[in-house]
Scaffold this active site. Structure first.
Site, PDB file in Angstrom:
ATOM      1  N   GLY A 101      83.530  41.843  78.742  1.00 52.78           N
ATOM      2  CA  GLY A 101      84.510  40.775  78.743  1.00 52.78           C
ATOM      3  C   GLY A 101      83.864  39.401  78.795  1.00 52.78           C
ATOM      4  CB  CYS A 102      85.291  36.035  78.242  1.00 57.26           C
ATOM      5  SG  CYS A 102      85.816  36.100  76.525  1.00 57.26           S
ATOM      6  CB  SER A 103      82.520  34.294  81.679  1.00 61.21           C
ATOM      7  OG  SER A 103      82.588  33.266  80.720  1.00 61.21           O
ATOM      8  CB  SER A 104      81.604  40.251  82.228  1.00 62.80           C
ATOM      9  OG  SER A 104      80.748  40.427  81.105  1.00 62.80           O
ATOM     10  CG  ASP A 148      84.924  32.172  77.878  1.00 64.88           C
ATOM     11  OD1 ASP A 148      84.553  32.886  78.830  1.00 64.88           O
ATOM     12  OD2 ASP A 148      85.810  31.310  77.967  1.00 64.88           O
TER      13      ASP A 148
END
Length: 213
Positions: A101-104, A148
């Site tokens: 996922g984004c910015s995980s 992201d």
């Protein structure tokens, strides 16, 4: 174990990733536990995390906090600490974790979140993030994104990652590096995934040929 699109708003990701995973299952004659287009139970996620030499795959938004909160991850940290002197560690996180996922995989100092400049906050605390929580809970390796990303490109990366890891036998870190070129925006999306932890290699035998599937 794997989780794909638990919030039911990434139809493209679902259509791209699920066939790739099913192909791997046929090739290796595996029966992976998976949840698609629905929110997995916390027990499902915990079972996947606590499997010895396991692989927990997440393809959704963020770092899977909607499926398994950071507080639940940190409960595994407490369990691991309480059993360090004993032999029983089945309740701690033992699987390699892939969070697409984004910015995980982003780490940030807790006192930097509301600051816009170095002058406002000249001294930063040690950065933290959900990826470090998994490592502290016992996971040997965590893959996540620093910023992201677009779903199309990160899906291409994810498919290449599984191919390099499970078919070519590369290490997780090597697979991350090799899979960057699968992205169209290889210097933007392709450079977002990073690998935290120790070197991890797949324990695999030679798979059946793809033609046989």
């Amino acid at each position: 174990s794997y989780v794909i699109d638990p919030e039911k708003n990434l139809q493209g990701t679902r259509s791209r990733l699920l066939p790739a995973i099913e192909k791997i299952e046929r090739c290796w004659k595996w029966e992976w536990d998976g949840v698609v287009s629905e929110m997995p139970s916390s027990s499902f996620f915990k079972t996947g995390l606590t499997k010895s030499n396991g692989l927990m795959l997440y393809f959704g938004h963020g770092g899977a906090q909607t499926c398994f909160s950071r507080r639940r991850v940190e409960e595994l940290i407490d369990f691991r600490v309480s059993t360090l002197s004993g032999e029983e560690t089945q309740g701690s996180c033992q699987a390699t974790v892939v969070l697409m996922g984004c910015s995980s995989g982003r780490l940030i100092s807790i006192n930097r979140k509301d600051s816009e400049s170095f002058e406002q906050t000249p001294l930063y605390y040690e950065p933290e993030g959900v990826a470090l929580s998994y490592l502290c809970a016992g996971s040997p390796c965590v893959v996540g994104n620093l910023w992201d990303v677009t779903d199309n490109d990160i899906d291409r990366f994810s498919i290449a990652l599984l191919e390099n890891l499970l078919h070519n036998g590369e290490s997780m870190a090597g697979s991350v590096s090799l899979s960057r070129s699968a992205c169209k925006l290889r210097h933007l999306v392709g450079c977002a995934p990073v690998c935290y932890g120790v070197p991890v290699y797949p324990l695999l035998q030679k798979p059946r040929s793809v033609e046989e599937t």
